[in-house]
Design an enzyme around this catalytic site. Structure first.
Site, PDB file in Angstrom:
ATOM      1  N   GLY A 184      -7.245   4.648   9.884  1.00 26.03           N
ATOM      2  CA  GLY A 184      -8.056   3.454   9.599  1.00 26.03           C
ATOM      3  C   GLY A 184      -8.123   3.046   8.139  1.00 26.03           C
ATOM      4  CB  THR A 185      -6.462   4.228   4.988  1.00 30.40           C
ATOM      5  OG1 THR A 185      -5.203   4.295   5.629  1.00 30.40           O
ATOM      6  CG2 THR A 185      -7.023   5.607   4.778  1.00 30.40           C
ATOM      7  N   GLY A 186      -5.897   1.480   6.308  1.00 32.55           N
ATOM      8  CA  GLY A 186      -5.353   0.134   6.108  1.00 32.55           C
ATOM      9  C   GLY A 186      -6.321  -0.938   6.586  1.00 32.55           C
ATOM     10  CB  CYS A 187      -8.367  -1.242   9.695  1.00 31.10           C
ATOM     11  SG  CYS A 187      -7.071  -1.107  10.932  1.00 31.10           S
TER      12      CYS A 187
ATOM     13  CB  THR B 265      -5.305   9.046   6.310  1.00 32.00           C
ATOM     14  OG1 THR B 265      -4.273   9.357   7.259  1.00 32.00           O
ATOM     15  CG2 THR B 265      -5.315  10.100   5.218  1.00 32.00           C
TER      16      THR B 265
ATOM     17  CE  LYS C  26      -1.692  -1.442   3.851  1.00 26.28           C
ATOM     18  NZ  LYS C  26      -2.420  -1.742   5.093  1.00 26.28           N
TER      19      LYS C  26
END
Ligand SMILES: Nc1ncnc2c1ncn2[C@@H]1O[C@H](COP(=O)(O)OP(=O)(O)OP(=O)(O)O)[C@@H](O)[C@H]1O
Ligand SMILES: Cc1ncc(CO)c(N)n1
Length: 266
Positions: free
Chosen positions: A209-212, A207, A175
């Site tokens: 929590g984007t990965g979760c 931003t 990512k």
């Protein structure tokens, strides 16, 4: 009514932006029944992580067994696993049960710099869980640690994705939320070719929590029956739109807006 089922094995974020709160919301917005096995509880807000209390590895396992033994799952997402005993126990279950469509988000450090994984747990993650993953979704920092490579460009991300695939994960998504130029471009590797998934850079500081959210959306799409490459594209679209509707709450980095489907797509 039959409904797809997804399980998140992750930590709680008291601020509601990341962790199981983000995962369960993401599942719900995909019309997927969400279930959770909690690994730890964080005291956290938009400014950072103020404390972490882990659960016993055996109790993490009991939650997974409870869910699988009765309800069943169509896909599983792992997030903040926190320490080596929890990782090894989850990997043991993943090998035994098995855990279908396993999306591993190798959470190590928060955006605000807090360590979310014990140093000695990286080896357990790499050696016991990654080989069982359908897809692993490292951010740039995690990809550097897992690949041992310096990563600054898209080409570096592609090289890292191939190295990480060699650890055993079937698919890899590196990512690019922390890329200097081209922020928002990710690199997907399917074992044969690398593909750049580019979107516009959304100009927001919110931003969290984007990965979760991305990993949970991939798991949701897999539970719905989408093939993996399609699941990744659809999930990325969900996150980009959630970034366009991110929430300016708290004094730091607010969370992405999971409810954009209710307020109209940008
Ligand atoms: N400003 C942005 N504009 C567009 N896409 C972004 C932006 N920031 C992150 N993304 C996308 O969000 C997804 C998550 O990537 P990111 O690198 O932020 O993960 P992460 O560091 O694990 O997230 P976090 O720890 O904050 O939950 C990726 O698809 C990435 O490209
Ligand atoms: C509980 C939890 N999981 C994952 C992350 C990564 O964003 C976080 N900050 N908190």
């Amino acid at each position: 009514m039959s409904i797809p089922r997804a399980l998140t094995i992750a930590g709680s974020d008291s601020g509601g932006g990341a962790g199981i709160q983000a995962d369960l919301r993401t599942f719900a917005f995909h019309c997927v029944h969400g279930m959770s096995a909690l690994t730890c509880v964080t005291a956290q807000n938009t400014l950072g992580v103020q404390g972490v209390v882990p659960l016993e590895a055996d109790f993490v396992a009991l939650q997974i067994e409870s869910v699988l033994g009765d309800i069943g799952v169509d896909s599983v997402k792992t997030g903040m696993l926190f320490d080596a005993p929890i990782i090894r126990r989850v990997a043991q279950l993943a090998a035994q049960l098995p855990l279908p469509n396993l999306v591993v988000d190798p959470v190590m450090v928060s955006r605000t710099g807090a360590r979310l994984l014990a140093d000695e747990a990286v080896a357990a993650l790499r050696d016991s869980l990654l080989p069982l993953a359908t897809i692993v979704t490292p951010n740039l920092h995690e990809a550097r640690i897992l690949s041992g490579l310096t990563i600054e460009t898209i080409e570096d991300m592609a090289a890292a994705a191939q190295r990480i695939a060699a650890l055993g994960a079937r698919y890899v998504l590196v990512k690019g939320g922390a890329l200097g130029v081209g922020r928002g471009s990710d690199v997907f590797y399917d074992g044969k070719q690398t593909v750049v998934l580019a979107t516009e850079t959304v100009d927001t500081p919110h931003t969290h929590g984007t990965g979760c959210t991305l990993a949970a959306a991939i798991a949701a799409q897999l539970a719905l029956g989408e093939p993996l490459p399609t699941a990744v594209r659809l999930a990325k679209n969900y996150v980009t739109r959630a970034l366009h509707h991110s929430l300016a709450i708290g004094g730091g980095q607010g969370p992405v807006g999971h409810f954009w489907p209710l307020i109209g797509a940008k």
